[in-house]
Design a protein around this motif. Structure first.
Motif, PDB file in Angstrom:
ATOM      1  N   ARG A 176      98.111  45.644  47.690  1.00 34.70           N
ATOM      2  CA  ARG A 176      97.149  44.947  48.473  1.00 34.70           C
ATOM      3  C   ARG A 176      97.806  43.443  48.890  1.00 34.70           C
ATOM      4  N   ILE A 177      98.380  42.669  47.950  1.00 32.90           N
ATOM      5  CA  ILE A 177      98.785  41.451  48.265  1.00 32.90           C
ATOM      6  C   ILE A 177     100.187  41.617  49.107  1.00 32.90           C
ATOM      7  N   LEU A 178     100.942  42.632  48.725  1.00 34.01           N
ATOM      8  CA  LEU A 178     102.256  42.731  49.865  1.00 34.01           C
ATOM      9  C   LEU A 178     101.460  43.191  51.120  1.00 34.01           C
ATOM     10  N   GLU A 179     100.553  43.806  51.361  1.00 32.01           N
ATOM     11  CA  GLU A 179     100.025  44.131  52.564  1.00 32.01           C
ATOM     12  C   GLU A 179      99.616  42.946  53.311  1.00 32.01           C
ATOM     13  N   PHE A 180      99.149  42.144  52.413  1.00 28.88           N
ATOM     14  CA  PHE A 180      98.525  40.748  52.918  1.00 28.88           C
ATOM     15  C   PHE A 180     100.100  40.158  53.646  1.00 28.88           C
ATOM     16  N   LEU A 181     100.886  40.020  52.757  1.00 26.38           N
ATOM     17  CA  LEU A 181     102.287  39.218  53.345  1.00 26.38           C
ATOM     18  C   LEU A 181     102.788  39.973  54.627  1.00 26.38           C
ATOM     19  N   THR A 182     102.310  41.115  55.192  1.00 25.33           N
ATOM     20  CA  THR A 182     102.626  41.587  56.064  1.00 25.33           C
ATOM     21  C   THR A 182     102.207  41.070  57.432  1.00 25.33           C
ATOM     22  N   GLN A 183     100.926  40.497  56.994  1.00 20.08           N
ATOM     23  CA  GLN A 183     100.019  39.900  58.206  1.00 20.08           C
ATOM     24  C   GLN A 183      99.990  38.476  58.185  1.00 20.08           C
ATOM     25  N   ASN A 184     100.470  37.745  57.062  1.00 25.66           N
ATOM     26  CA  ASN A 184     100.146  36.360  56.791  1.00 25.66           C
ATOM     27  C   ASN A 184     101.551  35.797  55.967  1.00 25.66           C
ATOM     28  N   ASN A 185     102.029  34.694  56.362  1.00 28.06           N
ATOM     29  CA  ASN A 185     102.962  33.996  55.799  1.00 28.06           C
ATOM     30  C   ASN A 185     102.611  32.760  55.035  1.00 28.06           C
ATOM     31  N   ILE A 186     102.008  33.303  53.939  1.00 28.25           N
ATOM     32  CA  ILE A 186     101.274  32.382  53.113  1.00 28.25           C
ATOM     33  C   ILE A 186     101.381  32.877  51.675  1.00 28.25           C
ATOM     34  N   LYS A 187     101.971  31.843  50.857  1.00 29.86           N
ATOM     35  CA  LYS A 187     102.217  32.108  49.364  1.00 29.86           C
ATOM     36  C   LYS A 187     100.919  32.724  48.715  1.00 29.86           C
ATOM     37  N   VAL A 188     100.888  33.615  47.647  1.00 25.14           N
ATOM     38  CA  VAL A 188      99.974  34.103  47.166  1.00 25.14           C
ATOM     39  C   VAL A 188     100.185  33.955  45.467  1.00 25.14           C
ATOM     40  N   VAL A 189      99.260  33.234  44.702  1.00 20.83           N
ATOM     41  CA  VAL A 189      99.289  33.066  43.537  1.00 20.83           C
ATOM     42  C   VAL A 189      98.474  34.151  42.675  1.00 20.83           C
ATOM     43  N   GLY A 190      99.108  35.175  41.991  1.00 21.31           N
ATOM     44  CA  GLY A 190      98.322  36.206  41.413  1.00 21.31           C
ATOM     45  C   GLY A 190      97.957  35.608  40.065  1.00 21.31           C
ATOM     46  N   LEU A 191      96.576  35.108  39.921  1.00 21.46           N
ATOM     47  CA  LEU A 191      96.265  34.412  38.529  1.00 21.46           C
ATOM     48  C   LEU A 191      95.756  35.374  37.492  1.00 21.46           C
ATOM     49  N   ARG A 192      96.439  35.690  36.628  1.00 20.90           N
ATOM     50  CA  ARG A 192      95.639  36.523  35.572  1.00 20.90           C
ATOM     51  C   ARG A 192      94.641  35.815  34.758  1.00 20.90           C
ATOM     52  N   GLU A 193      93.793  36.622  34.324  1.00 19.38           N
ATOM     53  CA  GLU A 193      92.694  36.151  33.480  1.00 19.38           C
ATOM     54  C   GLU A 193      93.084  35.396  32.246  1.00 19.38           C
ATOM     55  N   GLY A 194      92.740  34.126  32.323  1.00 19.72           N
ATOM     56  CA  GLY A 194      93.051  33.362  31.144  1.00 19.72           C
ATOM     57  C   GLY A 194      93.879  32.259  31.558  1.00 19.72           C
ATOM     58  N   ASN A 195      94.364  32.330  33.002  1.00 24.57           N
ATOM     59  CA  ASN A 195      95.400  31.237  33.684  1.00 24.57           C
ATOM     60  C   ASN A 195      94.312  30.479  34.509  1.00 24.57           C
ATOM     61  N   TRP A 196      94.888  29.423  34.876  1.00 27.11           N
ATOM     62  CA  TRP A 196      93.951  28.390  35.899  1.00 27.11           C
ATOM     63  C   TRP A 196      95.454  27.686  36.671  1.00 27.11           C
ATOM     64  N   ILE A 197      94.713  27.043  37.969  1.00 26.68           N
ATOM     65  CA  ILE A 197      95.846  26.153  38.509  1.00 26.68           C
ATOM     66  C   ILE A 197      94.974  24.876  38.483  1.00 26.68           C
ATOM     67  N   ARG A 198      95.813  23.787  38.099  1.00 29.87           N
ATOM     68  CA  ARG A 198      95.390  22.452  37.723  1.00 29.87           C
ATOM     69  C   ARG A 198      96.282  21.636  38.977  1.00 29.87           C
ATOM     70  N   ARG A 199      95.613  20.651  39.633  1.00 29.91           N
ATOM     71  CA  ARG A 199      95.799  19.975  40.551  1.00 29.91           C
ATOM     72  C   ARG A 199      95.419  18.369  40.053  1.00 29.91           C
ATOM     73  N   ILE A 200      96.558  17.373  39.642  1.00 27.62           N
ATOM     74  CA  ILE A 200      96.185  16.079  39.543  1.00 27.62           C
ATOM     75  C   ILE A 200      96.983  15.160  40.303  1.00 27.62           C
ATOM     76  N   ASN A 201      96.188  14.622  41.389  1.00 27.03           N
ATOM     77  CA  ASN A 201      96.910  13.939  42.594  1.00 27.03           C
ATOM     78  C   ASN A 201      97.540  14.903  43.360  1.00 27.03           C
ATOM     79  N   ASP A 202      98.890  14.606  43.454  1.00 18.15           N
ATOM     80  CA  ASP A 202      99.851  15.710  44.357  1.00 18.15           C
ATOM     81  C   ASP A 202     100.577  16.631  43.255  1.00 18.15           C
ATOM     82  N   LYS A 203     100.396  16.751  41.921  1.00 22.04           N
ATOM     83  CA  LYS A 203     101.039  17.628  41.277  1.00 22.04           C
ATOM     84  C   LYS A 203     100.215  18.816  40.927  1.00 22.04           C
ATOM     85  N   ILE A 204     100.794  19.956  41.212  1.00 18.89           N
ATOM     86  CA  ILE A 204      99.918  21.279  41.012  1.00 18.89           C
ATOM     87  C   ILE A 204     100.794  21.924  40.180  1.00 18.89           C
ATOM     88  N   THR A 205      99.969  22.507  38.977  1.00 23.67           N
ATOM     89  CA  THR A 205     100.698  23.521  37.994  1.00 23.67           C
ATOM     90  C   THR A 205     100.071  24.450  37.859  1.00 23.67           C
TER      91      THR A 205
END
Lengths: 231, 231
Positions: A176-205
């Protein structure tokens, strides 16, 4: 900015938000009241009960919770708030409700001004550029799929590896995500359960207990470890 | 009307459309050429190759296949066609393409006039009232979720029973359909792989090897056997 975008609110066998508690203490440092955005929930639990569930957890952190649905003037409530938490449910319903009430950009502006934001699942999808990588069923028609873009990519919460034992012809999440990429040039972060994205000011981890799978146009999907920088 | 709306094109371990072959002989009786609608496919296989795949199968039935993408004037091609087959892929992309080219209602009118129609997966979703019960990822934004309404209900193809062993917090298919029912008073036919809907004139039945799960507002989900009438 000061943001957590989590794959899920609840790990299997644990209580609501338990696995994120040490992170949330840091996210909401100095905050004694937040606004909870319950609009993703299509039923099963009312906005009141959903807000009470969030309030139950946040009482452990000495943080009061008010539901955004309680306010007549929601835009002003957002502008006056100390911080936010958007719960999971159906992303189509959440995005439709926020757009129809002209609230998406009000929340975005508040978070870009430094107010802490926590999203889980649907609440995480709206932190991305658009909702085109949600797993949810399109039960309502939003006026737009655009989201807040609190991070410069899209997120697929509850990212699930292919279930090889399943004799079923539905697409895998990766397909499904690869199909998204055929239509959109946007990075996708596949976030497994138990993971999260942290943004502090300009730093994203990316943080959590598992590797995270990244999908980009023209590249094979690849894995990154917790602590890796996202851009 | 003369319609088959199938859950899937291919059963696990079988070849393309093999399980439907005896039914398709009856559906397309007297027809020697059909138009294949390949627009659901977002990549991986071109419209040409996808049409060739369909043509390979239909050669066994002595039926020629032309891809709708081959025609400059697609509406006229539809009006002149003897019958149709819409293949699977991404329902958002299929619906967007048909609406943007003003073809949804042209196909609908042709099928309502008695021309045979086969849909598989995404091609089955567009036979329902709207696409709000698709399983697909919203990789593009269609101008409307409305579909052909060749049957007076919605369909969930590839219907999948809850996977109880999965320690994952994503919604089950049943949960998603029940969420749909909180926002829409429309019957949903949960069509397991191997099953299909057959419409002959005004008689609509569900067929195939497994029971079919039906979801309606204000009722507990229930199962019906092959041969049952749908309305």
């Amino acid at each position: 900015m000061n943001i957590i975008l989590a794959s899920t609110s609840t790990l299997f066998g644990e209580t609501y938000l338990a696995y994120l508690k040490p992170e949330l203490v840091k996210l909401y440092q100095g905050v004694n009241e937040i606004i909870f955005i319950p609009f993703a929930r299509p039923g099963g639990i009312s906005h009141e009960d959903y807000t009470a569930k969030a309030a139950g957890f946040f009482s452990e952190l000495d943080i009061k919770v008010k539901g955004l649905h309680e306010f007549e003037d929601k835009a002003t409530a957002i502008e006056k708030a100390q911080g936010f938490f958007t719960g999971g449910g159906n992303t189509f319903l959440l995005v439709k409700t926020l757009h129809e009430n002209n609230l998406m950009n009000v929340i975005k502006a508040s978070v870009e001004n430094g107010k802490p934001y926590l999203g889980c699942s649907a609440g995480t999808n709206i932190g991305g550029l658009n909702m085109k990588t949600t797993n949810d069923m399109p039960i309502v028609y939003p006026p737009s799929f655009d989201c807040m873009g609190l991070v410069p990519f899209n997120i697929n919460p509850h990212y699930l590896d292919p279930q090889l034992e399943l004799k079923h012809n539905g697409e895998t999440r990766e397909t499904r995500i690869l199909e998204f990429l055929t239509q959109n040039n946007i990075k996708v972060v596949g976030l497994r359960e138990g993971n999260w994205i942290r943004r502090i000011n300009d730093k994203i981890t990316v943080e959590g207990s598992l590797p995270t799978r990244i999908f980009e146009q023209g590249k094979a999907p690849y894995e990154i470890e917790a602590g890796s920088i996202l851009s």
